[in-house]
Design a protein around this motif. Structure first.
Motif, mmCIF file in Angstrom:
data_model
loop_
_atom_site.group_PDB
_atom_site.id
_atom_site.type_symbol
_atom_site.label_atom_id
_atom_site.label_comp_id
_atom_site.label_asym_id
_atom_site.label_seq_id
_atom_site.Cartn_x
_atom_site.Cartn_y
_atom_site.Cartn_z
ATOM 1 N N SER A 21 0.827 -1.207 0.000
ATOM 2 C CA SER A 21 0.000 0.000 0.000
ATOM 3 C C SER A 21 0.860 1.254 0.000
ATOM 4 O O SER A 21 0.563 2.233 -0.700
ATOM 5 N N ILE A 22 1.938 1.238 0.797
ATOM 6 C CA ILE A 22 2.826 2.402 0.854
ATOM 7 C C ILE A 22 3.432 2.693 -0.518
ATOM 8 O O ILE A 22 3.451 3.838 -0.982
ATOM 9 N N VAL A 23 3.928 1.656 -1.195
ATOM 10 C CA VAL A 23 4.700 1.882 -2.426
ATOM 11 C C VAL A 23 3.825 1.896 -3.677
ATOM 12 O O VAL A 23 4.334 2.095 -4.782
ATOM 13 N N THR A 24 2.519 1.710 -3.527
ATOM 14 C CA THR A 24 1.622 1.824 -4.687
ATOM 15 C C THR A 24 0.684 3.016 -4.555
ATOM 16 O O THR A 24 -0.191 3.217 -5.395
ATOM 17 N N GLY A 25 0.870 3.819 -3.508
ATOM 18 C CA GLY A 25 0.056 5.015 -3.331
ATOM 19 C C GLY A 25 0.936 6.193 -2.990
ATOM 20 O O GLY A 25 2.153 6.072 -2.810
ATOM 21 N N ASN A 26 0.337 7.373 -2.915
ATOM 22 C CA ASN A 26 1.049 8.581 -2.531
ATOM 23 C C ASN A 26 0.487 9.033 -1.189
ATOM 24 O O ASN A 26 -0.683 9.423 -1.094
ATOM 25 N N TRP A 27 1.292 8.974 -0.134
ATOM 26 C CA TRP A 27 0.828 9.149 1.233
ATOM 27 C C TRP A 27 1.287 10.487 1.800
ATOM 28 O O TRP A 27 2.446 10.865 1.656
ATOM 29 N N TYR A 28 0.362 11.171 2.444
ATOM 30 C CA TYR A 28 0.600 12.544 2.902
ATOM 31 C C TYR A 28 1.037 12.580 4.357
ATOM 32 O O TYR A 28 0.406 11.972 5.227
ATOM 33 N N ILE A 43 5.152 10.623 0.691
ATOM 34 C CA ILE A 43 6.064 9.505 0.466
ATOM 35 C C ILE A 43 5.284 8.417 -0.252
ATOM 36 O O ILE A 43 4.081 8.238 -0.029
ATOM 37 N N GLY A 44 5.973 7.706 -1.165
ATOM 38 C CA GLY A 44 5.319 6.630 -1.895
ATOM 39 C C GLY A 44 5.514 6.775 -3.387
ATOM 40 O O GLY A 44 6.558 7.251 -3.847
ATOM 41 N N LEU A 45 4.507 6.375 -4.146
ATOM 42 C CA LEU A 45 4.577 6.409 -5.598
ATOM 43 C C LEU A 45 4.029 7.742 -6.095
ATOM 44 O O LEU A 45 2.846 8.035 -5.962
ATOM 45 N N SER A 46 4.901 8.552 -6.671
ATOM 46 C CA SER A 46 4.506 9.841 -7.236
ATOM 47 C C SER A 46 4.745 9.774 -8.736
ATOM 48 O O SER A 46 5.888 9.769 -9.190
ATOM 49 N N GLY A 47 3.648 9.692 -9.509
ATOM 50 C CA GLY A 47 3.798 9.421 -10.934
ATOM 51 C C GLY A 47 4.343 8.017 -11.111
ATOM 52 O O GLY A 47 3.721 7.038 -10.706
ATOM 53 N N TYR A 80 -1.138 9.607 5.482
ATOM 54 C CA TYR A 80 -2.565 9.586 5.185
ATOM 55 C C TYR A 80 -2.801 9.482 3.681
ATOM 56 O O TYR A 80 -2.086 10.093 2.882
ATOM 57 N N SER A 81 -3.828 8.741 3.322
ATOM 58 C CA SER A 81 -4.157 8.586 1.907
ATOM 59 C C SER A 81 -4.895 9.795 1.358
ATOM 60 O O SER A 81 -4.871 10.068 0.160
ATOM 61 N N THR A 82 -5.561 10.565 2.227
ATOM 62 C CA THR A 82 -6.319 11.728 1.796
ATOM 63 C C THR A 82 -5.408 12.942 1.690
ATOM 64 O O THR A 82 -4.687 13.258 2.637
ATOM 65 N N PRO A 83 -5.400 13.646 0.553
ATOM 66 C CA PRO A 83 -4.548 14.832 0.427
ATOM 67 C C PRO A 83 -4.821 15.851 1.534
ATOM 68 O O PRO A 83 -5.974 16.114 1.882
ATOM 69 N N SER A 84 -3.769 16.414 2.083
ATOM 70 C CA SER A 84 -3.919 17.423 3.122
ATOM 71 C C SER A 84 -2.669 18.269 3.191
ATOM 72 O O SER A 84 -1.576 17.825 2.821
ATOM 73 N N TYR A 85 -2.833 19.486 3.640
ATOM 74 C CA TYR A 85 -1.683 20.353 3.854
ATOM 75 C C TYR A 85 -0.767 19.753 4.916
ATOM 76 O O TYR A 85 -1.221 19.057 5.826
ATOM 77 N N PHE A 86 0.518 20.066 4.819
ATOM 78 C CA PHE A 86 1.483 19.584 5.805
ATOM 79 C C PHE A 86 1.199 20.197 7.173
ATOM 80 O O PHE A 86 1.249 19.526 8.194
ATOM 81 N N MET A 87 0.888 21.463 7.198
ATOM 82 C CA MET A 87 0.592 22.145 8.455
ATOM 83 C C MET A 87 -0.920 22.161 8.702
ATOM 84 O O MET A 87 -1.680 22.688 7.892
#
Length: 451
Positions: free
Chosen positions: A295-302, A340-344, A435-442
């Motif tokens: 899951s970590i390496v097939t998604g883009n985690w925030y 962290i994870g798969l970006s493109g 997190y799988s849901t996009p969110s701001y860092f702060m």
């Protein structure tokens, strides 16, 4: 003879003019104002024709998918209930086992057609359209892209079809049967979603005769399938299918075409191994339960600043301090997202900032059951900004809390995790939740106020 032709032509002109006059008279025997008033009155009558209220198939941004919302009209007020989207959403089932409901004013008016406007803030319904949504800080301007003003496209006692005035999404309302409780729509959808959810699927079935593999993902809390495959030229193709959840399965917002096959919704069925399509039972999605490492390496985690442990927090603080004067003219560079994870097509850590989009690659190793992962730095997969942030701005120390470390992985739901906690096996204070849901860092939005 010429006189006869002239007379006949003149008669035809008169008849045609008379016919047009009759049609115009039939069509315009009422003023525009009268017709508008009748349409408003009809819509007002129809919305009150459902004694147990209406079920709304509600869509904001199609990336989020659809949600079941209930509404009942009484006088000038509308009472809403809804599935719960985020922790701040005033919705769902309360401690008493009943729907959480909120009531607010509405109006029906003419504005380039008949419009239903929910013009008084409603904590349940306006949550989908409010800016600065506290549960979706990734887009503070538009939130979940919902609407609260709708053009009425059709209004009968059987259904009402609306179009969002701002975002133009189709919204369907159907009357709730007298013997159907509002609570049942929420609990049944929840049970079905828990039963059918899987982060990964594969398009299959006896009707799928192509040799092309189609993989399907559904990430985090989003009700959206992403179909991915390579076309005959070997080029990657991606098709998205937003859906809403009902007791008997998933219903797509609209049919989609994937590798030459039309697909439209999934039936719950009696097995979790696969789910058949509504429009073609010879096609199905086979479920696949990935390991957490997969899951970590097939998604883009925030990443979020507040979800970084004591070990890494000082490194982030040091980088943030450097960035305060690292921009042009000594201006501060703000970090919007850190992933962290798969970006493109790259495995990397990446950031989006107010000036750049740095990334820095990694390799990984995982144990057999995928509950542990070790990240190894891969400097050959990086861009100029990534190297600059690594060498000049303190990103090397931040990445040093990840790369070269082995983490034990835990999550909220392995079939479709919303979050994954990474705990360093050798340093218990090095904990990073992604997190799988996009969110701001702060999470503290005041950090972004100056930009």
């Amino acid at each position: 003879m010429k006189k006869i032709y002239v007379i006949l032509a003149a008669c035809m002109v008169v008849l045609a003019f008379s016919a047009c006059s009759m049609k115009e008279g039939d069509t315009f025997d009422k003023t525009a104002s009268e017709r508008s008033g009748e349409d408003v009155a009809n819509v007002d009558k129809v919305i009150r024709s459902a004694p147990n209220g209406w079920l709304i198939d509600y869509y904001g941004d199609l990336n989020f998918g659809g949600y079941n919302v209930m509404v009942k009209f009484d006088g000038e007020f509308a009472t809403f209930a809804s599935e719960k989207w985020g922790p701040s959403h005033v919705a769902g089932i309360g401690a008493d086992g009943k729907c959480v409901t909120t009531t607010s004013h509405f109006k029906i008016e003419q504005s380039m057609g008949t419009v239903i406007s929910f013009d008084d803030f409603n904590e349940t319904f306006h949550y989908y359209s409010m800016p600065a949504n506290p549960d979706y800080t990734y887009d503070m301007d538009d939130g979940l892209y919902g609407d609260f003003e709708f053009r009425v496209m059709k209004a009968t006692n059987d259904s009402i079809i609306l179009r969002g005035k701002k975002h133009n999404n189709k919204i369907v309302m159907t009357p709730i049967p007298a013997d159907k409780s509002w609570e049942s729509y929420i609990t049944e959808a929840d049970e079905t979603e828990n039963y059918m959810m899987s982060r990964s699927y594969t398009l299959a079935g006896p009707g799928y005769t192509s040799d092309t593999e189609v993989t399907v993902t559904s990430n985090g809390g989003y009700r959206r399938f992403v179909f991915t495959y390579k076309d005959e030229k070997g080029e990657k193709q991606t098709v998205t299918a937003p859906y809403i959840v009902k007791a008997d399965g998933y219903y797509f917002y609209r049919p989609v075409e994937v590798n030459g096959y039309e697909l439209d919704g999934l039936v719950k069925g009696d097995t979790q191994e696969y789910f058949k399509f509504r429009n073609n039972p010879d096609l199905q999605l086979d479920t696949y339960l990935p390991t957490l490492a997969e899951s970590i390496v097939t998604g883009n985690w925030y990443m979020r600043y507040g979800s970084v442990g004591d070990y890494a927090k000082p490194k982030w603080d040091a980088m943030l301090e450097i960035l305060k004067t690292a921009g042009k003219g000594g201006q501060e560079i703000k970090i919007y997202t850190a992933t962290i994870g798969l970006s493109g097509d790259k495995l990397c850590s990446s950031m989006s900032t107010s000036s750049d989009a740095p990334y820095y690659g990694f390799n990984y190793e995982a144990n057999e059951d995928g509950t542990q992962i070790k990240f190894t730095q891969l400097s050959t997969v990086s861009n100029k900004a990534g190297k600059d942030y690594y060498k000049k701005y303190g990103w090397n120390a931040v990445l040093g809390c990840v790369y070269g470390h082995t983490f034990t992985l835990t999550c909220d739901n392995q079939r479709r995790p919303v979050w994954i906690k990474m705990t360093d096996v050798n340093e218990p204070t090095n904990v990073i939740t992604v997190y799988s849901t996009p969110s701001y860092f702060m999470e503290d939005q005041s950090y972004y106020n100056d930009n």
